[in-house]
Design a protein around this motif. Sequence first.
Motif, PDB file in Angstrom:
ATOM      1  N   LYS A 151      -3.873  -7.051   0.111  1.00  0.00           N
ATOM      2  CA  LYS A 151      -5.039  -6.182  -0.818  1.00  0.00           C
ATOM      3  C   LYS A 151      -4.573  -4.718  -0.883  1.00  0.00           C
ATOM      4  CE  LYS A 151      -9.834  -5.912  -1.439  1.00  0.00           C
ATOM      5  NZ  LYS A 151      -9.798  -4.212  -1.867  1.00  0.00           N
ATOM      6  N   LEU A 152      -4.158  -4.267  -2.049  1.00  0.00           N
ATOM      7  CA  LEU A 152      -3.818  -2.907  -2.081  1.00  0.00           C
ATOM      8  C   LEU A 152      -4.788  -2.020  -1.690  1.00  0.00           C
ATOM      9  CD1 LEU A 152      -1.505  -2.639  -5.205  1.00  0.00           C
ATOM     10  CD2 LEU A 152      -0.870  -3.490  -3.005  1.00  0.00           C
ATOM     11  N   THR A 153      -4.148  -0.832  -1.182  1.00  0.00           N
ATOM     12  CA  THR A 153      -5.334   0.246  -0.934  1.00  0.00           C
ATOM     13  C   THR A 153      -5.411   0.894  -2.230  1.00  0.00           C
ATOM     14  OG1 THR A 153      -3.538   1.835  -0.517  1.00  0.00           O
ATOM     15  CG2 THR A 153      -4.157   0.467   1.505  1.00  0.00           C
TER      16      THR A 153
ATOM     17  N   GLN B 219      -4.979   3.878  -3.128  1.00  0.00           N
ATOM     18  CA  GLN B 219      -3.815   4.880  -3.473  1.00  0.00           C
ATOM     19  C   GLN B 219      -2.752   4.043  -4.038  1.00  0.00           C
ATOM     20  OE1 GLN B 219      -1.901   6.352   0.064  1.00  0.00           O
ATOM     21  NE2 GLN B 219      -3.485   7.587   0.465  1.00  0.00           N
ATOM     22  N   GLN B 220      -2.635   2.662  -3.563  1.00  0.00           N
ATOM     23  CA  GLN B 220      -1.235   1.828  -4.003  1.00  0.00           C
ATOM     24  C   GLN B 220      -2.112   1.484  -5.414  1.00  0.00           C
ATOM     25  OE1 GLN B 220      -1.497  -0.676  -0.631  1.00  0.00           O
ATOM     26  NE2 GLN B 220       0.536  -0.367  -0.055  1.00  0.00           N
ATOM     27  N   ARG B 221      -3.327   1.152  -5.516  1.00  0.00           N
ATOM     28  CA  ARG B 221      -3.785   0.770  -6.893  1.00  0.00           C
ATOM     29  C   ARG B 221      -3.702   1.911  -7.856  1.00  0.00           C
ATOM     30  NH1 ARG B 221      -8.119  -1.495  -4.041  1.00  0.00           N
ATOM     31  NH2 ARG B 221      -9.481   0.191  -4.668  1.00  0.00           N
TER      32      ARG B 221
ATOM     33  N   VAL C  48       5.089   8.170   1.919  1.00  0.00           N
ATOM     34  CA  VAL C  48       5.659   8.609   3.472  1.00  0.00           C
ATOM     35  C   VAL C  48       5.961   7.163   3.825  1.00  0.00           C
ATOM     36  CG1 VAL C  48       3.955  10.459   3.771  1.00  0.00           C
ATOM     37  CG2 VAL C  48       3.348   8.206   4.391  1.00  0.00           C
ATOM     38  N   THR C  49       6.745   7.131   4.976  1.00  0.00           N
ATOM     39  CA  THR C  49       7.419   5.917   5.594  1.00  0.00           C
ATOM     40  C   THR C  49       6.200   4.943   5.965  1.00  0.00           C
ATOM     41  OG1 THR C  49       7.560   7.154   7.770  1.00  0.00           O
ATOM     42  CG2 THR C  49       9.302   6.924   6.310  1.00  0.00           C
ATOM     43  N   GLY C  50       6.161   3.586   5.549  1.00  0.00           N
ATOM     44  CA  GLY C  50       5.271   2.933   5.848  1.00  0.00           C
ATOM     45  C   GLY C  50       4.046   3.023   4.957  1.00  0.00           C
ATOM     46  N   SER C  51       4.161   3.677   3.871  1.00  0.00           N
ATOM     47  CA  SER C  51       2.849   3.873   3.039  1.00  0.00           C
ATOM     48  C   SER C  51       2.681   2.681   2.055  1.00  0.00           C
ATOM     49  CB  SER C  51       2.912   5.227   2.227  1.00  0.00           C
ATOM     50  OG  SER C  51       4.214   4.936   1.506  1.00  0.00           O
ATOM     51  N   GLY C  52       3.797   1.615   2.179  1.00  0.00           N
ATOM     52  CA  GLY C  52       3.501   0.457   1.451  1.00  0.00           C
ATOM     53  C   GLY C  52       3.998   0.354   0.108  1.00  0.00           C
TER      54      GLY C  52
ATOM     55  N   THR D  70       6.982  -0.861  -0.710  1.00  0.00           N
ATOM     56  CA  THR D  70       7.304  -2.327  -1.010  1.00  0.00           C
ATOM     57  C   THR D  70       6.305  -3.093  -1.568  1.00  0.00           C
ATOM     58  OG1 THR D  70       8.640  -1.774   0.771  1.00  0.00           O
ATOM     59  CG2 THR D  70       8.780  -4.074  -0.124  1.00  0.00           C
ATOM     60  N   GLU D  71       5.001  -3.099  -1.171  1.00  0.00           N
ATOM     61  CA  GLU D  71       3.876  -3.643  -1.804  1.00  0.00           C
ATOM     62  C   GLU D  71       3.807  -3.565  -3.135  1.00  0.00           C
ATOM     63  OE1 GLU D  71       3.076  -6.193   0.096  1.00  0.00           O
ATOM     64  OE2 GLU D  71       3.929  -5.716   1.843  1.00  0.00           O
ATOM     65  N   VAL D  72       3.692  -2.214  -3.504  1.00  0.00           N
ATOM     66  CA  VAL D  72       3.753  -1.663  -4.968  1.00  0.00           C
ATOM     67  C   VAL D  72       4.799  -2.299  -5.740  1.00  0.00           C
ATOM     68  CG1 VAL D  72       3.767   0.327  -6.346  1.00  0.00           C
ATOM     69  CG2 VAL D  72       2.254   0.401  -4.129  1.00  0.00           C
TER      70      VAL D  72
ATOM     71  N   ASP E  75      12.974 -12.062   2.538  1.00  0.00           N
ATOM     72  CA  ASP E  75      11.658 -12.945   2.950  1.00  0.00           C
ATOM     73  C   ASP E  75      10.638 -12.414   2.309  1.00  0.00           C
ATOM     74  OD1 ASP E  75      13.210 -14.551   4.404  1.00  0.00           O
ATOM     75  OD2 ASP E  75      12.935 -13.828   6.195  1.00  0.00           O
ATOM     76  N   ARG E  76      10.256 -11.170   2.530  1.00  0.00           N
ATOM     77  CA  ARG E  76       9.054 -10.362   2.162  1.00  0.00           C
ATOM     78  C   ARG E  76       8.838 -10.536   0.527  1.00  0.00           C
ATOM     79  NH1 ARG E  76       8.188  -4.339   4.060  1.00  0.00           N
ATOM     80  NH2 ARG E  76       6.332  -4.509   2.667  1.00  0.00           N
ATOM     81  N   PHE E  77       9.789 -10.421  -0.234  1.00  0.00           N
ATOM     82  CA  PHE E  77       9.984 -10.605  -1.609  1.00  0.00           C
ATOM     83  C   PHE E  77       9.801 -12.020  -1.976  1.00  0.00           C
ATOM     84  CE2 PHE E  77      10.902  -6.786  -4.138  1.00  0.00           C
ATOM     85  CZ  PHE E  77      11.019  -5.989  -3.043  1.00  0.00           C
TER      86      PHE E  77
HETATM   87  P1  ADP Z   1       7.176   1.491   2.820  1.00  0.00           P
HETATM   88  O1  ADP Z   1       8.098   0.279   1.792  1.00  0.00           O
HETATM   89  O2  ADP Z   1       6.472   2.513   2.140  1.00  0.00           O
HETATM   90  O3  ADP Z   1       8.134   1.976   3.705  1.00  0.00           O
HETATM   91  P2  ADP Z   1       5.902  -0.995   3.433  1.00  0.00           P
HETATM   92  O4  ADP Z   1       5.755  -1.457   2.049  1.00  0.00           O
HETATM   93  O5  ADP Z   1       7.047  -1.692   4.265  1.00  0.00           O
HETATM   94  O6  ADP Z   1       6.213   0.482   3.418  1.00  0.00           O
HETATM   95  O7  ADP Z   1       4.729  -1.353   4.205  1.00  0.00           O
HETATM   96  C1  ADP Z   1       4.543  -0.884   5.591  1.00  0.00           C
HETATM   97  C2  ADP Z   1       3.732  -1.833   6.209  1.00  0.00           C
HETATM   98  O8  ADP Z   1       2.359  -2.024   5.939  1.00  0.00           O
HETATM   99  C3  ADP Z   1       4.102  -3.375   5.952  1.00  0.00           C
HETATM  100  O9  ADP Z   1       3.938  -4.109   7.044  1.00  0.00           O
HETATM  101  C4  ADP Z   1       3.245  -3.739   5.243  1.00  0.00           C
HETATM  102  O10 ADP Z   1       3.164  -5.325   4.778  1.00  0.00           O
HETATM  103  C5  ADP Z   1       1.986  -2.969   5.350  1.00  0.00           C
HETATM  104  N1  ADP Z   1       1.014  -2.747   4.043  1.00  0.00           N
HETATM  105  C6  ADP Z   1       1.378  -2.282   3.027  1.00  0.00           C
HETATM  106  N2  ADP Z   1       0.178  -2.234   2.115  1.00  0.00           N
HETATM  107  C7  ADP Z   1      -0.686  -2.751   2.666  1.00  0.00           C
HETATM  108  C8  ADP Z   1      -1.944  -2.942   2.396  1.00  0.00           C
HETATM  109  N3  ADP Z   1      -2.474  -2.703   1.240  1.00  0.00           N
HETATM  110  N4  ADP Z   1      -2.612  -3.716   3.221  1.00  0.00           N
HETATM  111  C9  ADP Z   1      -2.206  -4.138   4.407  1.00  0.00           C
HETATM  112  N5  ADP Z   1      -0.994  -4.030   4.791  1.00  0.00           N
HETATM  113  C10 ADP Z   1      -0.031  -3.380   3.943  1.00  0.00           C
END
Ligand code: ADP
Length: 744
Positions: A199-201, A203-205, A228-232, A234-236, A266-268
């Motif tokens: 579920k996107l945050t 910010q991500q949305r 920033v690193t770990g901001s998600g 990849t999920e976007v 795997d994630r993709f």
């Molecule tokens: P980045 O690519 O910016 O370094 P990632 O996409 O790898 O960040 O995300 C970092 C971690 O946070 C991953 O484990 C990812 O699954 C998790 N994550 C990202 N967005 C969300 C979200 N909206 N809800 C829960 N976990 C998330």
Amino acid sequence: MPNLVNIVIPPLPQAYTYAVPEEIEQDVEIGSRVVVPLGKRHAHGYVVSKFPLTEEREQSLADIKLKPVSTDGKGRPCFSVSQLRFFEWIAKYYGDSLANVIDVAIPPIAPRKFQRLVQLIGLSSSASLRGALQRKIVERLQHEKQPLPMEALTREFRGAPAAVRALAAAQIVLVTEAELVDQYLPSTQAPRWAKTEVKLTAQQRDALGILSKALCAETYSPFLLHGVTGSGKTEVYIEAIREVLTLGKSALVIVPEIALTPQLIDRFRVRLGDNLAILHSALNRRARWDSWRALLEGRAHVAIGARSGIFAPLHKLGLIIVDEEHESSYKQAEGLRYHARDLALVRGKLENCPVVLGSATPSLESYAHAKAGHYTLLNLPTRPGSTQQPSVEIVDLNKIAPWDMPTRSISPQLQKSLLEVIARGEQAFLLYNRRGFASYLQCKNCNTVIECPNCSVTLTYHRTRNELLCHYCNLTMVPPQFCSACTPTEDKGPGVLEQRGAGTEKIFEELAELLPGVAIGRLDRDSALDEQTYRGILDQVRDGTLQVLVGTQMIAKGHDLPGVTLVGVVDCDIGLHIPDFRASERAFQLLTQAAGRAGRGDKPGRVILQTRIPQHPSIRHTAQNDYNAFAAFELERRVKTNYPPQSRLLRILASSADKTLARDTLARLRMQLDTFAREEKLPITILGPTAAPIAKIKTHWRAHMLIKAAAAPQLLRVMHVLNQERYKSKKVRLVLDMDPQDLM
Ligand code: ADP
Ligand code: ZN
């Protein structure tokens, strides 16, 4: 009346016209790879246009003896018509022939492979079956919905071929030939840790919302996703790709070679399904070619690849993503020196689609474009949920007496943090960006350092192999005990060679002493020789088998390992003292990326930066986690010194076995260019020639010259002049490098 085709043949600059014999008419299209007679030999080439031979043409071509093309059994196109325009652009910009560009762009063709499939057709009563074997085979086939490969039957039942032949003759089974496609899929089952839904945050949305509009618009629009690193990020990317797929279009993702791990794939895959084609030079030839064909034939709609993935033959391209866009490895270091990130933007323009450049530490080039309003800036300033950026501490090594250091390289602060992390059952990454055990061997008497006889660099001592290794030409040598450069003196005796500096192997050894009983691993180019070992090491971190991992920059890249809560940088200063205007930028990126591996899960992260120059902007701004401040500082410096992104660069590198020839050649070219620039009123600045910082590699002496201009077209004119000179001398090799990343 035969058709004519224009064919480009590597490495030749122009296209040649050939006639197509009628028998292979079907097999020759734009994009086909063909074999043609060329003088006395045969050469491979690519069809770039096709047209009927009209009467007028026949007359104008009367003098040219057309030669028939022949396909080499691989007649199907290797690329699509829309890619051709892209290839042409590349050839022009990087000053290479179209044929060479195509040769680089398409992976090596794997010969087609067929298999025989057996399926049940006659539902005859078992009475017509002769013998137990036939019955067993029919029973086996009855249980299968799909035809079974002959090979599988042969493996299962002895004597299957004869039995199947008999069954086929009785029209009980049908044997067909089918092409074997061996597209790369990392594992049949997705690992448990991979999230199936996120579920996107907010910010991500927001970021995705802005992207979504562009995805529907079908126009070129560039974005810089600064998260920033770990901001998600990849999920976007993944959610944006899903939208692209629902629009019936395709998406291309490129990631740095080193980040293209099975874990990322795997994630993709978990979220996008098997609609994915992986393009990776580490794949075997057939898997790579099959992935390429799956895209070309429209069987897969998402391509993930490393640098060369930018050439992927997708149809109806709806989105291009460049992850970690700042990575200098996107620039090909030899041959066709293309930059995959820059090409992503070019391709986006040609195919009218959005391009997303993502990074926690954008290159100053991209950042400047975003600031100037050329790219839309999307920000992800925090990590999702309650996850915080790690806290950072700078340890000033100048302030610690050598006898207070627990080991030569580990400070008391880092030792304390390591022990805490281990006690809590968490994990630590230690970055030391140098391979080997000792950096170099130095004579105690005369201070001579052992260098590679072929290259002007020091040889690195590797303890596990007990050898001296040149990291440029791979020369190896048994380490000598004494110096051969000086004569033994009465009081000191012969010059003993001492190990100086350190490498990952040395840090590993220090840690093993410091932390007995702790599971420590090492990740560098010497320990992770193939993909499987590499995956193994990362899997061991994920499942907790390894508590501490020491490594080169390989550990700083992309990994998302929630158990890692401590990152220690053993020596931040490596890489800062080199003659490259990007040294500070690269150091900042490496440190920030390394720091970003800490605390990505639920537990807070901590970073320790050991340095002797704590005031250096790259280190200070990493500690403050302030990209914008670093970028502002560094951009101002680039403006003052007129380096990119303030200007554009063309590097001319000459090398020769002759010690002075490389430099002399450049000096002559410089005079020529000075005149050209004066006459044409071309505003360029020429620096050099000088000896390259690494003055000799593989016994060839190197000199270089840099040309600065405000914009690329001016450099292209210079390149045009230089291209005429390029092959004039066999004794000097000239390399023209547009937008160089490597200045060594
Ligand atoms: P980045 O690519 O910016 O370094 P990632 O996409 O790898 O960040 O995300 C970092 C971690 O946070 C991953 O484990 C990812 O699954 C998790 N994550 C990202 N967005 C969300 C979200 N909206 N809800 C829960 N976990 C998330
Ligand atoms: Zn060497």
